[in-house]
Design an enzyme around this catalytic site. Structure first.
Site, PDB file in Angstrom:
ATOM      1  N   LYS A   1       0.814  -1.214   0.000  1.00  0.00           N
ATOM      2  CA  LYS A   1       0.000   0.000   0.000  1.00  0.00           C
ATOM      3  C   LYS A   1       0.844   1.259   0.000  1.00  0.00           C
ATOM      4  CE  LYS A   1      -4.416  -1.411   1.866  1.00  0.00           C
ATOM      5  NZ  LYS A   1      -5.478  -1.110   2.816  1.00  0.00           N
TER       6      LYS A   1
ATOM      7  N   LYS B   1      -7.280  -8.996  -8.471  1.00  0.00           N
ATOM      8  CA  LYS B   1      -8.358  -9.132  -7.496  1.00  0.00           C
ATOM      9  C   LYS B   1      -9.504  -8.180  -7.871  1.00  0.00           C
ATOM     10  CE  LYS B   1      -8.887  -8.872  -2.501  1.00  0.00           C
ATOM     11  NZ  LYS B   1      -8.283  -8.610  -1.202  1.00  0.00           N
TER      12      LYS B   1
ATOM     13  N   LYS C   1     -12.895  -2.557  -5.219  1.00  0.00           N
ATOM     14  CA  LYS C   1     -13.960  -1.569  -5.238  1.00  0.00           C
ATOM     15  C   LYS C   1     -13.517  -0.288  -5.916  1.00  0.00           C
ATOM     16  CE  LYS C   1     -13.318  -1.987  -0.244  1.00  0.00           C
ATOM     17  NZ  LYS C   1     -14.062  -2.386   0.944  1.00  0.00           N
TER      18      LYS C   1
END
Ligand code: TRP
Length: 339
Positions: free
Chosen positions: A118, A201, A204
């Protein structure tokens, strides 16, 4: 101390950042529903304090928090059978998180792969909270002496860190106070992939809405997205092995199997040799049958935010009945004076 001396208790959480996808449903919520009433006390949380480790618009954060709660409820989390609440309403999470910041070592944090992913090359500019995130997650779990945590593969390292924190705390203070929590990682379609690129993956935040199924999508949208999902030209093979280098095909088979509570092998047995012209409409129908009632119920709940807030508030009271005594004992063990 072994987990068997603790009440079997499940804790898990979902972050309210952006909307919920099919990945959240199949990878998390559906399993959480399955653990309800199965010999565990179940505690499910909307982890809003985790969401703010990266910037969240305040008004959107409240909406996203209610949406995750609506997703849990619409999928079958029963607020009578489970404790359902949002983290910010139980201040003990932040307090135990601080204590664990003083137990966890910087070297342990530096090994967290999710932080490295991240933060990337931007590690100097991310929030201190993002770095400390796994220690707050350990607090979420251990505040309830949770014995089992259902999570996706990507969270396994964080649950292992939780065990390290529990073990170090117990060792440093010469107590047998925190359990060594077991991560529960199982089931098919644990990792739901992107409908346009089966190597990524389902997220969202991807650029195109066609690459994901949102839990708020209506029946027509769900059907359209599956019918337009990327595939390869070959029909479905005779065995699961035949899907090895076909990530998009494998993903659709896994989704079908998870939605229908069957193994991927059984799906292949049923559809061996079928072309996409047969499989995709079958998958679309199945997905609409299972998911459309959930999105309809989510919409109903989202139109009544006061009801959601009432459920979360009541859940927070019940959560505090467990959390407050455990935090109080932790303070005593550590030697923090309270008059
Ligand atoms: N870190 C988890 C995720 O990103 C969310 C989470 C926070 C969690 N606290 C937790 C999951 C405690 C399980 C238990 O998905």
């Amino acid at each position: 101390m072994t987990e068997s001396t603790f009440t079997p208790r499940v804790f898990s959480g979902i972050k309210p950042s952006g909307g919920l996808t099919l990945g959240n449903y199949l990878g998390a919520i559906k399993r959480f529903v399955g653990m309800q009433g199965a010999g565990f006390e179940t505690v499910y949380c909307v982890v809003d304090l985790h969401a703010i480790t990266v910037w969240q618009d305040p008004a959107e954060l409240k909406t996203a928090t209610r949406e995750v709660a609506a997703g849990y409820l619409a999928s079958g989390i029963d607020p009578e059978k489970s404790i359902l609440f949002n983290q910010a309403q139980v201040h003990e999470h932040a307090e135990l998180g601080w204590i664990f910041n003083c137990v966890a070592r910087v070297g342990w944090m530096n090994r967290m792969t999710q932080f490295k992913d991240k933060a990337g090359s931007n590690a100097e500019k991310v929030s201190l909270g993002l770095y400390a995130y796994p220690s707050l997650m350990a607090a979420d779990i251990l505040l309830y002496h949770a014995t089992h945590v259902p999570v996706g593969e990507d969270q396994k390292q964080h649950v292992e860190l939780t065990r390290d924190i529990a073990a170090k705390f117990n060792h440093d203070f010469k107590v047998d106070f925190f359990p060594l929590t077991t991560p529960v990682i199982e089931g098919p379609a644990m990792r739901v992939m992107n409908l346009r690129d089966g190597t990524k993956k389902m997220s969202k935040s991807g650029e195109s809405d066609m690459e994901r199924i949102n839990m708020t999508d209506d029946a027509d949208t769900i059907a359209k997205k599956f019918k337009k999902a990327k595939t390869d030209p070959a029909p479905l093979p005779e065995t699961l092995d035949g899907l090895k280098d076909r990530p998009e095909a494998r993903n659709l088979v896994d989704i079908y199997s998870a939605l229908n509570d069957m193994t991927p092998e059984a799906v292949i047995a049923e559809y061996a040799g079928a072309g996409w012209g047969r499989f995709k409409p079958a998958l679309a129908d199945l997905a609409v049958e299972k998911l459309a009632p959930i999105s309809t119920e989510m919409e109903r709940l989202m139109n009544d935010p006061a009801e959601i807030d009432r459920i979360l508030g009541r859940g927070a009271e019940r959560a505090r009945e467990i959390a407050a005594p455990i935090l109080k004992q932790t303070y005593d063990i550590v030697g923090l004076l309270r008059s």
